[in-house]
Scaffold this motif. Structure first.
Motif, PDB file in Angstrom:
ATOM      1  N   UNK A 133     -51.159 -24.984  21.105  1.00 50.52           N
ATOM      2  CA  UNK A 133     -52.154 -25.390  22.104  1.00 50.52           C
ATOM      3  C   UNK A 133     -52.447 -26.889  21.990  1.00 50.52           C
ATOM      4  N   UNK A 177     -50.967 -30.362  24.425  1.00 43.81           N
ATOM      5  CA  UNK A 177     -51.935 -31.242  25.092  1.00 43.81           C
ATOM      6  C   UNK A 177     -52.053 -32.617  24.434  1.00 43.81           C
ATOM      7  N   UNK A 199     -59.498 -20.969  27.074  1.00 46.40           N
ATOM      8  CA  UNK A 199     -59.261 -22.413  26.996  1.00 46.40           C
ATOM      9  C   UNK A 199     -57.927 -22.813  27.621  1.00 46.40           C
ATOM     10  N   UNK A 200     -56.951 -21.906  27.557  1.00 46.34           N
ATOM     11  CA  UNK A 200     -55.653 -22.205  28.157  1.00 46.34           C
ATOM     12  C   UNK A 200     -55.780 -22.362  29.674  1.00 46.34           C
ATOM     13  N   UNK A 253     -58.086 -25.703  30.371  1.00 48.76           N
ATOM     14  CA  UNK A 253     -57.437 -26.998  30.120  1.00 48.76           C
ATOM     15  C   UNK A 253     -55.931 -26.865  30.219  1.00 48.76           C
ATOM     16  N   UNK A 254     -55.379 -26.711  31.436  1.00 44.96           N
ATOM     17  CA  UNK A 254     -53.925 -26.529  31.551  1.00 44.96           C
ATOM     18  C   UNK A 254     -53.209 -27.759  31.006  1.00 44.96           C
ATOM     19  N   UNK A 255     -52.193 -27.523  30.187  1.00 44.41           N
ATOM     20  CA  UNK A 255     -51.471 -28.635  29.563  1.00 44.41           C
ATOM     21  C   UNK A 255     -50.981 -29.623  30.618  1.00 44.41           C
ATOM     22  N   UNK A 305     -54.113 -31.873  31.549  1.00 46.05           N
ATOM     23  CA  UNK A 305     -54.812 -32.716  30.571  1.00 46.05           C
ATOM     24  C   UNK A 305     -53.877 -33.539  29.684  1.00 46.05           C
ATOM     25  N   UNK A 306     -52.593 -33.169  29.670  1.00 48.61           N
ATOM     26  CA  UNK A 306     -51.670 -33.896  28.792  1.00 48.61           C
ATOM     27  C   UNK A 306     -51.505 -35.350  29.248  1.00 48.61           C
ATOM     28  N   UNK A 307     -51.431 -36.238  28.305  1.00 47.40           N
ATOM     29  CA  UNK A 307     -51.254 -37.644  28.658  1.00 47.40           C
ATOM     30  C   UNK A 307     -52.556 -38.255  29.136  1.00 47.40           C
ATOM     31  N   UNK A 321     -55.212 -37.845  27.299  1.00 45.34           N
ATOM     32  CA  UNK A 321     -55.932 -37.465  26.092  1.00 45.34           C
ATOM     33  C   UNK A 321     -57.163 -38.316  25.871  1.00 45.34           C
ATOM     34  N   UNK A 322     -57.146 -39.503  26.372  1.00 46.25           N
ATOM     35  CA  UNK A 322     -58.304 -40.373  26.154  1.00 46.25           C
ATOM     36  C   UNK A 322     -59.572 -39.808  26.750  1.00 46.25           C
ATOM     37  N   UNK A 337     -60.338 -36.747  26.589  1.00 46.30           N
ATOM     38  CA  UNK A 337     -60.574 -35.479  25.891  1.00 46.30           C
ATOM     39  C   UNK A 337     -62.066 -35.172  25.758  1.00 46.30           C
ATOM     40  N   UNK A 338     -62.807 -36.193  25.395  1.00 46.33           N
ATOM     41  CA  UNK A 338     -64.233 -35.997  25.135  1.00 46.33           C
ATOM     42  C   UNK A 338     -65.011 -35.566  26.369  1.00 46.33           C
ATOM     43  N   UNK A 372     -63.795 -33.356  28.655  1.00 44.39           N
ATOM     44  CA  UNK A 372     -63.474 -31.991  29.098  1.00 44.39           C
ATOM     45  C   UNK A 372     -64.599 -31.071  28.672  1.00 44.39           C
TER      46      UNK A 372
END
Lengths: 119, 119, 119, 119
Positions: A18, A22, B100-101, B104-106, B109-111, B113-114, B116-117, B119
């Motif tokens: 997971x 991500x 959560x999957x 927050x689909x990969x 949200x991938x790339x 990441x900044x 993240x806080x 979400x």
């Protein structure tokens, strides 16, 4: 991909995938994970803070479901931080139970429960 | 009595017996156990509070051993409170990962990441 | 009723009246208040859990406002529990600073800051 | 140097000097201080975790002294983090009391105390 969801090992695997999917490993330092863990533990505490002990033993189905989610969250971060540190969680817990068994022999502390807080 | 110490179920069993042997179930209300759990989580936090994230990723063997004990303690209370509430801990955690999957689909949200806080 | 809102004493007074007006003293046992206090402390932790230390030093105005609310909440429960226990909070803190001054003399620990975590 | 130890402002000052004298500001990021704060809050919780609410209301003098030290520790980190963030702690708490006064009007919630946990 079929997956046996029963074991702690599989949970560890799922959480690692997971985070990797991500790009979140960068946030998952042990320091940060310890903070996330205690924040989830506090959400658990919040459910109980104004209840009597008696009430906390007799939660409604709805409350139980909510509390179950908090417990799941705590386990998620607990497994994640253990994985990042390379610590075997089950082994660590069993070692503590071994230690506690020596520290508090049943024959000594039983029936002396009122002094529990002083052990 | 031989005992397989590998599984979460066996840990649950050991802890139930440990408490019963000492007459400690009376103290183990979910309310009290949530307090004991967060107190152990805080001992974990304490190990990391003055470290940088980088330092928290590279603990010495001695520190690792201490941290492992705290993790074991957290698991002990987590398993104990789940048992008292009749909640299946692994199932609860897996249900949260499922949620959560979706949340927050990969692919989304991938790339990113900044953020993240947020979400 | 005009009220000087500046001091800790006035805050104590306001909180006592607030609880009395609502018949909430019955919930405000020290045990329960310690739980409410840590739950608020955890909301503070949550704001910082995924931030670097550097980021935590440079919060946006919006974040600062949110964090300020959490700090207010922690103080509220801290003042409330101290009041219920009859403890003078400022005196208690100053006594701890006195103790720490002896324990960590500046002349000894200064310049040795890297070992901070071991004190 | 004579010092009035009564006020929160003086405590803030003392703590700032204490950290400066020891070169410890480098460790006192808001992130780290939030961790230290919750670790101290947990030591408070620990004192109460196995007590009934009733027992928590009637602590012995010795226990009271210990609990007072924990309360002092929490205030120390609370004042320190507020100072580092430039937040006026008393103002923040009073603003929360104002908000709560509107949110829970005494005329509505009084006598309905059993529902306290649902507010």
């Amino acid at each position: 991909m079929p997956m046996n969801k029963d074991s702690l090992n599989n949970l560890k695997q799922r959480l690692a995938e997971f985070a990797a999917d991500r790009d979140w490993d960068q946030f998952h330092s042990p320091k940060n994970l310890s903070m996330a863990l205690i924040a989830e533990a506090a959400e658990l505490v919040e459910h109980f803070q104004w209840l009597t002990q008696e009430e906390s033993r007799g939660l409604s189905d709805e409350k139980l479901k909510e509390v179950g989610e908090e417990l799941g969250d705590v386990l998620i971060y607990l497994v994640r931080i253990s994985d990042r540190l390379g610590i075997d969680l089950i082994e660590a817990a069993n070692r503590k139970v071994d230690l506690n068994s020596e520290k508090y022999p049943a024959s000594v502390v039983k029936g002396d429960a009122k002094k529990y807080t002083e052990y």
